[in-house]
Design a protein around this motif. Structure first.
Motif, PDB file in Angstrom:
ATOM      1  N   ASP A 232       0.864  -1.185   0.000  1.00 36.33           N
ATOM      2  CA  ASP A 232       0.000   0.000   0.000  1.00 36.33           C
ATOM      3  C   ASP A 232       0.898   1.232   0.000  1.00 36.33           C
ATOM      4  O   ASP A 232       1.211   1.805   1.052  1.00 36.33           O
ATOM      5  CB  ASP A 232      -0.922  -0.026   1.231  1.00 36.33           C
ATOM      6  CG  ASP A 232      -1.884   1.157   1.261  1.00 36.33           C
ATOM      7  OD1 ASP A 232      -1.944   1.902   0.260  1.00 36.33           O
ATOM      8  OD2 ASP A 232      -2.571   1.338   2.288  1.00 36.33           O
ATOM      9  N   ILE A 234       0.420   4.290  -1.032  1.00 37.94           N
ATOM     10  CA  ILE A 234      -0.184   5.537  -0.565  1.00 37.94           C
ATOM     11  C   ILE A 234      -0.200   5.566   0.958  1.00 37.94           C
ATOM     12  O   ILE A 234       0.205   6.550   1.588  1.00 37.94           O
ATOM     13  CB  ILE A 234      -1.609   5.702  -1.136  1.00 37.94           C
ATOM     14  CG1 ILE A 234      -1.553   5.842  -2.657  1.00 37.94           C
ATOM     15  CG2 ILE A 234      -2.305   6.913  -0.512  1.00 37.94           C
ATOM     16  CD1 ILE A 234      -2.916   5.962  -3.312  1.00 37.94           C
ATOM     17  N   GLY A 235      -0.693   4.473   1.563  1.00 35.93           N
ATOM     18  CA  GLY A 235      -0.719   4.408   3.024  1.00 35.93           C
ATOM     19  C   GLY A 235       0.675   4.483   3.621  1.00 35.93           C
ATOM     20  O   GLY A 235       0.898   5.181   4.622  1.00 35.93           O
ATOM     21  N   LEU A 238       1.925   8.096   3.408  1.00 40.43           N
ATOM     22  CA  LEU A 238       1.266   8.990   4.358  1.00 40.43           C
ATOM     23  C   LEU A 238       1.802   8.802   5.775  1.00 40.43           C
ATOM     24  O   LEU A 238       2.149   9.769   6.459  1.00 40.43           O
ATOM     25  CB  LEU A 238      -0.247   8.757   4.339  1.00 40.43           C
ATOM     26  CG  LEU A 238      -1.003   9.230   3.093  1.00 40.43           C
ATOM     27  CD1 LEU A 238      -2.456   8.779   3.148  1.00 40.43           C
ATOM     28  CD2 LEU A 238      -0.929  10.742   2.965  1.00 40.43           C
ATOM     29  N   LEU A 278      -4.845  11.489   7.682  1.00 40.16           N
ATOM     30  CA  LEU A 278      -5.177  10.990   6.347  1.00 40.16           C
ATOM     31  C   LEU A 278      -4.869   9.504   6.216  1.00 40.16           C
ATOM     32  O   LEU A 278      -5.603   8.764   5.542  1.00 40.16           O
ATOM     33  CB  LEU A 278      -4.394  11.789   5.289  1.00 40.16           C
ATOM     34  CG  LEU A 278      -4.809  13.247   5.097  1.00 40.16           C
ATOM     35  CD1 LEU A 278      -3.863  13.932   4.116  1.00 40.16           C
ATOM     36  CD2 LEU A 278      -6.246  13.340   4.602  1.00 40.16           C
ATOM     37  N   PHE A 279      -3.788   9.066   6.855  1.00 37.21           N
ATOM     38  CA  PHE A 279      -3.456   7.638   6.835  1.00 37.21           C
ATOM     39  C   PHE A 279      -4.559   6.810   7.493  1.00 37.21           C
ATOM     40  O   PHE A 279      -4.967   5.763   6.963  1.00 37.21           O
ATOM     41  CB  PHE A 279      -2.127   7.409   7.551  1.00 37.21           C
ATOM     42  CG  PHE A 279      -1.830   5.974   7.868  1.00 37.21           C
ATOM     43  CD1 PHE A 279      -1.466   5.088   6.874  1.00 37.21           C
ATOM     44  CD2 PHE A 279      -1.933   5.500   9.171  1.00 37.21           C
ATOM     45  CE1 PHE A 279      -1.199   3.756   7.159  1.00 37.21           C
ATOM     46  CE2 PHE A 279      -1.671   4.179   9.469  1.00 37.21           C
ATOM     47  CZ  PHE A 279      -1.300   3.300   8.458  1.00 37.21           C
ATOM     48  N   VAL A 281      -7.693   7.633   7.843  1.00 39.10           N
ATOM     49  CA  VAL A 281      -8.886   7.672   6.980  1.00 39.10           C
ATOM     50  C   VAL A 281      -8.696   6.732   5.785  1.00 39.10           C
ATOM     51  O   VAL A 281      -9.613   5.984   5.417  1.00 39.10           O
ATOM     52  CB  VAL A 281      -9.143   9.113   6.497  1.00 39.10           C
ATOM     53  CG1 VAL A 281     -10.244   9.137   5.438  1.00 39.10           C
ATOM     54  CG2 VAL A 281      -9.523   9.998   7.671  1.00 39.10           C
ATOM     55  N   TRP A 282      -7.506   6.745   5.201  1.00 34.95           N
ATOM     56  CA  TRP A 282      -7.234   5.892   4.024  1.00 34.95           C
ATOM     57  C   TRP A 282      -7.342   4.402   4.376  1.00 34.95           C
ATOM     58  O   TRP A 282      -7.921   3.621   3.636  1.00 34.95           O
ATOM     59  CB  TRP A 282      -5.846   6.196   3.491  1.00 34.95           C
ATOM     60  CG  TRP A 282      -5.374   5.276   2.399  1.00 34.95           C
ATOM     61  CD1 TRP A 282      -4.536   4.219   2.529  1.00 34.95           C
ATOM     62  CD2 TRP A 282      -5.740   5.330   1.014  1.00 34.95           C
ATOM     63  NE1 TRP A 282      -4.340   3.610   1.325  1.00 34.95           N
ATOM     64  CE2 TRP A 282      -5.073   4.249   0.376  1.00 34.95           C
ATOM     65  CE3 TRP A 282      -6.552   6.160   0.257  1.00 34.95           C
ATOM     66  CZ2 TRP A 282      -5.197   4.025  -0.992  1.00 34.95           C
ATOM     67  CZ3 TRP A 282      -6.678   5.923  -1.106  1.00 34.95           C
ATOM     68  CH2 TRP A 282      -6.008   4.852  -1.703  1.00 34.95           C
ATOM     69  N   GLU A 283      -6.807   4.020   5.529  1.00 37.12           N
ATOM     70  CA  GLU A 283      -6.826   2.627   5.929  1.00 37.12           C
ATOM     71  C   GLU A 283      -8.212   2.159   6.368  1.00 37.12           C
ATOM     72  O   GLU A 283      -8.509   0.956   6.332  1.00 37.12           O
ATOM     73  CB  GLU A 283      -5.830   2.382   7.064  1.00 37.12           C
ATOM     74  CG  GLU A 283      -4.383   2.554   6.659  1.00 37.12           C
ATOM     75  CD  GLU A 283      -3.962   1.576   5.574  1.00 37.12           C
ATOM     76  OE1 GLU A 283      -4.413   0.406   5.616  1.00 37.12           O
ATOM     77  OE2 GLU A 283      -3.198   1.967   4.678  1.00 37.12           O
TER      78      GLU A 283
END
Length: 284
Positions: A232, A234-235, A238, A278-279, A281-283
């Motif tokens: 991941d 993006i995660g 972040l 944001l991490f 929220v993304w996860e």
């Protein structure tokens, strides 16, 4: 609608077959080992934790000698400690994921080699900037070895009293490493001919012994049974950026021109917290 939900909840024949195949793969990789080898696995992983923590504390007690030897300004000394903590702490999750996908033993050995190489580099550094940069790369080795060691223990010991003992011993490596680093760092700095450089030579030698022990005692890597083998990115980006900024602020806040009121300290702290948010929220 209920039929669609039922289809989603009921595993297909292909999925069931994959699950059974993964179970058989796991069973086929059950390793029978001697008690001595099990002890070496626990000792090696615990020693990796000891070295990881002592790499910070041993340098902390050597800072006055490093300051004189390399003519480093006092406000820059903090980075010799923070650079290691920054890289090792912020990359733990990322390297843990890579270890799960590509092999914990491989990740552990690469992390150990990284610590050996950059510990020697730190010992030969001739200026403060080079030493701080090498300390950052040295911390990458710690970020690779610690999650790998934890996964190796979990794989080597199924749920049992032996696993509890293994995890307790591994966790005890943290306070032992703190005390070990302080004692050895002080003794080597005061008594050895090369003074503070011997701290890094000692770290390289210890890491080499850990690498040899791990290569001999650790079980071979089991192929990952995950259906989706991906990182991941993006995660990972972040959480890494967020942690880097927060750790940077914690290390720099005290020595900044206006302390915690310095504008860039406040801005970086806010950005770091936003990145962590944001991490999450993304996860989710």
């Amino acid at each position: 609608m209920s039929k669609e939900l039922l289809d989603l909840a009921t595993p297909s024949g292909k999925e069931l077959g994959l699950s059974l195949s993964n179970l058989e793969t796991a069973k086929s990789h059950v390793v029978q080992r001697s008690r001595l080898r099990s002890v070496f696995i626990v000792a090696t992983c615990t020693a990796a934790m000891v070295v990881n923590i002592s790499n910070s504390t041993s340098v902390s007690i050597s800072l006055p000698t490093i300051e004189k030897g390399l003519a480093i300004q006092q406000e820059q000394l903090q980075w010799l400690v923070s650079a290691y903590s920054l890289s090792s702490g912020c990359l733990l999750l990322f390297f843990g994921r890579l270890a799960d996908l590509y092999g914990r033993k491989k990740a552990f050995m690469l992390g150990t080699l990284c610590q050996i190489a950059f510990s020697l580099g730190c010992g030969f550094a001739q200026d403060g900037l080079t030493l701080a940069i090498l300390r950052g790369f040295q911390g990458i080795g710690g970020a690779a070895t610690i999650p790998s060691a934890l996964g190796i223990l979990a794989h080597a010991f199924p749920p049992s009293k032996a696993r509890s003992i293994a995890f307790a011993t591994f966790a005890a490596g943290a306070p032992v490493g703190g005390a070990f680093g302080m004692i050895i760092g002080g003794v080597l700095t005061q008594l050895s001919a090369s003074h503070w450089r011997s701290v890094f030579y000692m770290a390289a030698a210890t890491s080499a012994l850990i690498g040899v022990s791990g290569f001999i005692s650790f079980d071979a890597d089991v192929p990952s049974s995950e259906l989706v083998k991906r990182v991941d990115w993006i995660g990972a980006s972040l959480v890494t950026i967020g942690l880097v900024l927060i750790v940077f602020v914690l290390g720099q806040g005290e020595i900044a021109s206006d302390g915690w009121k310095t504008p860039y300290i406040i801005v970086l702290l806010i950005i770091g917290v936003i990145m962590i948010g944001l991490f999450l929220v993304w996860e989710s």
